[in-house]
Design a protein around this motif. Sequence first.
Motif, PDB file in Angstrom:
ATOM      1  N   VAL A  52     -61.189  30.153  13.793  1.00  0.00           N
ATOM      2  CA  VAL A  52     -60.248  29.379  14.612  1.00  0.00           C
ATOM      3  C   VAL A  52     -60.750  27.941  14.641  1.00  0.00           C
ATOM      4  CG1 VAL A  52     -59.198  29.075  16.885  1.00  0.00           C
ATOM      5  CG2 VAL A  52     -59.637  31.380  16.007  1.00  0.00           C
ATOM      6  N   THR A  53     -59.903  27.026  14.187  1.00  0.00           N
ATOM      7  CA  THR A  53     -60.252  25.604  14.167  1.00  0.00           C
ATOM      8  C   THR A  53     -59.320  24.841  15.103  1.00  0.00           C
ATOM      9  OG1 THR A  53     -58.730  25.067  12.342  1.00  0.00           O
ATOM     10  CG2 THR A  53     -60.970  25.765  11.752  1.00  0.00           C
ATOM     11  N   PRO A  54     -59.690  23.605  15.462  1.00  0.00           N
ATOM     12  CA  PRO A  54     -58.725  22.774  16.188  1.00  0.00           C
ATOM     13  C   PRO A  54     -57.494  22.525  15.330  1.00  0.00           C
ATOM     14  CG  PRO A  54     -60.921  21.761  16.154  1.00  0.00           C
ATOM     15  CD  PRO A  54     -60.949  22.907  15.187  1.00  0.00           C
ATOM     16  N   GLY A  55     -56.350  22.358  15.963  1.00  0.00           N
ATOM     17  CA  GLY A  55     -55.167  21.928  15.236  1.00  0.00           C
ATOM     18  C   GLY A  55     -55.442  20.625  14.511  1.00  0.00           C
ATOM     19  N   GLY A  56     -54.896  20.513  13.323  1.00  0.00           N
ATOM     20  CA  GLY A  56     -55.147  19.326  12.526  1.00  0.00           C
ATOM     21  C   GLY A  56     -54.525  18.070  13.133  1.00  0.00           C
ATOM     22  N   VAL A  57     -55.168  16.944  12.871  1.00  0.00           N
ATOM     23  CA  VAL A  57     -54.632  15.638  13.235  1.00  0.00           C
ATOM     24  C   VAL A  57     -54.381  14.905  11.929  1.00  0.00           C
ATOM     25  CG1 VAL A  57     -55.046  13.464  14.451  1.00  0.00           C
ATOM     26  CG2 VAL A  57     -55.929  15.617  15.401  1.00  0.00           C
ATOM     27  N   ASP A  58     -53.109  14.761  11.566  1.00  0.00           N
ATOM     28  CA  ASP A  58     -52.758  14.044  10.330  1.00  0.00           C
ATOM     29  C   ASP A  58     -52.512  12.586  10.694  1.00  0.00           C
ATOM     30  OD1 ASP A  58     -51.962  13.137   7.872  1.00  0.00           O
ATOM     31  OD2 ASP A  58     -50.575  14.792   7.479  1.00  0.00           O
ATOM     32  N   ALA A  59     -53.506  11.759  10.396  1.00  0.00           N
ATOM     33  CA  ALA A  59     -53.500  10.375  10.862  1.00  0.00           C
ATOM     34  C   ALA A  59     -52.858   9.409   9.879  1.00  0.00           C
ATOM     35  CB  ALA A  59     -54.930   9.919  11.158  1.00  0.00           C
ATOM     36  N   HIS A  60     -52.205   9.922   8.852  1.00  0.00           N
ATOM     37  CA  HIS A  60     -51.531   9.049   7.897  1.00  0.00           C
ATOM     38  C   HIS A  60     -50.367   9.823   7.294  1.00  0.00           C
ATOM     39  CE1 HIS A  60     -52.013   6.001   4.326  1.00  0.00           C
ATOM     40  NE2 HIS A  60     -50.742   6.232   4.630  1.00  0.00           N
ATOM     41  N   CYS A  61     -49.206   9.632   7.867  1.00  0.00           N
ATOM     42  CA  CYS A  61     -47.996  10.263   7.354  1.00  0.00           C
ATOM     43  C   CYS A  61     -46.804   9.363   7.669  1.00  0.00           C
ATOM     44  CB  CYS A  61     -47.800  11.663   7.935  1.00  0.00           C
ATOM     45  SG  CYS A  61     -47.762  11.731   9.733  1.00  0.00           S
ATOM     46  N   HIS A  62     -45.748   9.518   6.898  1.00  0.00           N
ATOM     47  CA  HIS A  62     -44.549   8.701   7.064  1.00  0.00           C
ATOM     48  C   HIS A  62     -43.375   9.631   7.351  1.00  0.00           C
ATOM     49  CE1 HIS A  62     -46.614   5.144   5.287  1.00  0.00           C
ATOM     50  NE2 HIS A  62     -47.246   6.075   4.590  1.00  0.00           N
ATOM     51  N   LEU A  63     -42.705   9.415   8.479  1.00  0.00           N
ATOM     52  CA  LEU A  63     -41.552  10.227   8.878  1.00  0.00           C
ATOM     53  C   LEU A  63     -40.402   9.293   9.266  1.00  0.00           C
ATOM     54  CD1 LEU A  63     -43.332  12.845  11.188  1.00  0.00           C
ATOM     55  CD2 LEU A  63     -42.681  13.143   8.790  1.00  0.00           C
ATOM     56  N   ASP A  64     -39.244   9.517   8.671  1.00  0.00           N
ATOM     57  CA  ASP A  64     -38.036   8.790   9.047  1.00  0.00           C
ATOM     58  C   ASP A  64     -38.282   7.282   9.106  1.00  0.00           C
ATOM     59  OD1 ASP A  64     -35.361   8.585   9.630  1.00  0.00           O
ATOM     60  OD2 ASP A  64     -35.562   9.045  11.759  1.00  0.00           O
ATOM     61  N   GLN A  65     -39.089   6.791   8.188  1.00  0.00           N
ATOM     62  CA  GLN A  65     -39.379   5.356   8.162  1.00  0.00           C
ATOM     63  C   GLN A  65     -38.211   4.625   7.509  1.00  0.00           C
ATOM     64  OE1 GLN A  65     -43.542   4.502   7.266  1.00  0.00           O
ATOM     65  NE2 GLN A  65     -42.900   2.782   5.996  1.00  0.00           N
ATOM     66  N   PRO A  66     -37.732   3.524   8.076  1.00  0.00           N
ATOM     67  CA  PRO A  66     -36.583   2.817   7.494  1.00  0.00           C
ATOM     68  C   PRO A  66     -36.865   2.405   6.047  1.00  0.00           C
ATOM     69  CG  PRO A  66     -37.080   1.971   9.687  1.00  0.00           C
ATOM     70  CD  PRO A  66     -38.202   2.886   9.322  1.00  0.00           C
ATOM     71  N   MET A  67     -35.890   2.636   5.175  1.00  0.00           N
ATOM     72  CA  MET A  67     -36.009   2.322   3.756  1.00  0.00           C
ATOM     73  C   MET A  67     -34.764   1.556   3.308  1.00  0.00           C
ATOM     74  SD  MET A  67     -38.889   3.884   3.076  1.00  0.00           S
ATOM     75  CE  MET A  67     -38.907   3.655   1.311  1.00  0.00           C
ATOM     76  N   PRO A  68     -34.872   0.755   2.253  1.00  0.00           N
ATOM     77  CA  PRO A  68     -33.683   0.055   1.732  1.00  0.00           C
ATOM     78  C   PRO A  68     -32.703   1.050   1.118  1.00  0.00           C
ATOM     79  CG  PRO A  68     -35.577  -0.286   0.290  1.00  0.00           C
ATOM     80  CD  PRO A  68     -36.100   0.400   1.511  1.00  0.00           C
ATOM     81  N   ALA A  69     -31.408   0.878   1.413  1.00  0.00           N
ATOM     82  CA  ALA A  69     -30.384   1.774   0.868  1.00  0.00           C
ATOM     83  C   ALA A  69     -30.406   1.717  -0.661  1.00  0.00           C
ATOM     84  CB  ALA A  69     -29.021   1.355   1.402  1.00  0.00           C
ATOM     85  N   PRO A  70     -30.134   2.860  -1.328  1.00  0.00           N
ATOM     86  CA  PRO A  70     -29.705   4.153  -0.780  1.00  0.00           C
ATOM     87  C   PRO A  70     -30.870   5.101  -0.467  1.00  0.00           C
ATOM     88  CG  PRO A  70     -29.594   4.258  -3.151  1.00  0.00           C
ATOM     89  CD  PRO A  70     -30.102   2.874  -2.817  1.00  0.00           C
ATOM     90  N   ILE A  71     -32.084   4.612  -0.545  1.00  0.00           N
ATOM     91  CA  ILE A  71     -33.254   5.481  -0.404  1.00  0.00           C
ATOM     92  C   ILE A  71     -33.423   5.906   1.054  1.00  0.00           C
ATOM     93  CG2 ILE A  71     -35.748   5.642  -0.723  1.00  0.00           C
ATOM     94  CD1 ILE A  71     -35.378   3.411  -2.891  1.00  0.00           C
ATOM     95  N   ARG A  72     -33.794   7.157   1.234  1.00  0.00           N
ATOM     96  CA  ARG A  72     -34.016   7.687   2.584  1.00  0.00           C
ATOM     97  C   ARG A  72     -35.118   8.726   2.523  1.00  0.00           C
ATOM     98  NH1 ARG A  72     -32.046  12.039   5.523  1.00  0.00           N
ATOM     99  NH2 ARG A  72     -30.752  12.711   3.766  1.00  0.00           N
ATOM    100  N   MET A  73     -35.994   8.701   3.503  1.00  0.00           N
ATOM    101  CA  MET A  73     -37.017   9.733   3.573  1.00  0.00           C
ATOM    102  C   MET A  73     -36.389  11.080   3.896  1.00  0.00           C
ATOM    103  SD  MET A  73     -40.495   8.146   5.158  1.00  0.00           S
ATOM    104  CE  MET A  73     -41.491   7.117   4.049  1.00  0.00           C
ATOM    105  N   ALA A  74     -36.878  12.117   3.233  1.00  0.00           N
ATOM    106  CA  ALA A  74     -36.291  13.442   3.413  1.00  0.00           C
ATOM    107  C   ALA A  74     -36.633  14.034   4.775  1.00  0.00           C
ATOM    108  CB  ALA A  74     -36.762  14.377   2.303  1.00  0.00           C
ATOM    109  N   ASP A  75     -37.810  13.722   5.299  1.00  0.00           N
ATOM    110  CA  ASP A  75     -38.251  14.322   6.559  1.00  0.00           C
ATOM    111  C   ASP A  75     -38.126  13.345   7.715  1.00  0.00           C
ATOM    112  OD1 ASP A  75     -39.013  16.990   5.969  1.00  0.00           O
ATOM    113  OD2 ASP A  75     -40.831  16.256   4.972  1.00  0.00           O
TER     114      ASP A  75
END
Length: 474
Positions: A52-75
């Motif tokens: 049993v480990t501590p839950g992970g801390v992902d300190a570098h991820c990109h979510l729903d970050q604004p992008m120039p059209a037509p590109i869009r982040m999937a998550d």
Amino acid sequence: MNNFDLVVRRARVATAADTFDADIGIVDGRIVQIGLQLAAGRQEIDAAGRVVTPGGVDAHCHLDQPMPAPIRMADDFDTGTRAAACGGTTTVIPFAAQQKGQSLRAAVADYHRRAEGQAHVDYAFHLIVSDPTPTVLEEELPALIREGYTSFKIYMTYDDLKLNDGQILDVLEVGRRHGAMVMIHAENADCIEWLTKRLEAAGRTAPRFHAHARPMLVEREATHRAISLAELVDVPILLVHVSGREAVEQIRWARAHGLKVFAETCPQYLFLTAADLGIDDSYLGARCVCSPPPRDKQNQAVIWDALNDGVFTVFSSDHAPFRYEGADGKKPGGAEVAFRHIPNGIPGIETRMALLYSEGVLGGRMTLSRFVELTATNPAKAFGLHPRKGTIAVGADADLVIWDEREFVLENRHLHHAVDYTPFAGQTLRAWPALTLARGEVAWDGQDFHPRRGRGRFLACGAPTLLPRAKADA
């Protein structure tokens, strides 16, 4: 009488300092007691001797970050934190990205709107500073640091994000004055542009040439320059997604000379190579286009060694999710484009923990404690979330992962992100979370995801509490 809301029984508890057998008692989402033969809980989970480990801390991820059209982040924050939980990560720190001409405060407000009511696990924000105006430097950034946004990222590449050396020095000085952690993407933009134009003139535009435009020397030079600028200001920095030997050598030199230089690497530099961008002109290599690009097998060995000897402080996913098919991802507008125009980044928020546990711990490359340090404790310390996050201790949030050690071949159908591929498909994994607890609630039970949308809380961060490891000799 039940003393606890939940007891996790017969756990093989792993922290960054030790490994021991214990029960874990939880009340109101926090750990209140660790010991043997604890009293009954209203609910009980039998870890049956598993790690049993501590839950992970992902300190570098990109979510729903604004992008120039037509590109869009999937998550977005819904699907991204769903995938995180299923992969054993219970805290994520994505980026509120300032656009040039936009106030930093407006970028933060927009990102809160995107996250509000969506997250299944807890989250904090880094800032991306792309337009360090006097107002940003003198008013907005100091105020935001005081409000709990105690880390920010600056870029030495990408036209819409990069800062010149004078601007970098200005931002570093704000970090020093206000005790913030400055993250730096270190690649030399002018070298990349010079190489890209010559490759394009020769008709070499397939995805595989992305790596030719970003050889190790452009990362080495920028890493050296970032270290020098930080030394001039006398401020700690964290160099993100370090890819290979030449940058590692610069970091070793800095650490051997007593500079507070921290470093991060990611799964793509352990499990992918430049060959994954293609050995011919096939467009399939677009799926693995990221910056810096993956290197070669010899550099994978360098990164593994550096993970163990203290050069690297943090192991993150750099999850940057773009679909391969469709018009909004790796094929902008539905077309196969030159490597210059392929959205940079790969998905990895769900696979980060299992990849490192499988090949690091079970592959005999690192101890359990080092795994915990890299994936949970150090990122929590680096960004002011420890000891609430990143450890198994009385008073910490009950973010826990019970590990199931079993062998299987990874396929994208196993995953819970909104991306239509994983670059790690075909990897033989030796472990996967059997259970993920997020503040004492089951988010993943090894078979099914238990939605908690809106239960994830925004976390204001404190000052960094991380110190460099002594062992990182030149």
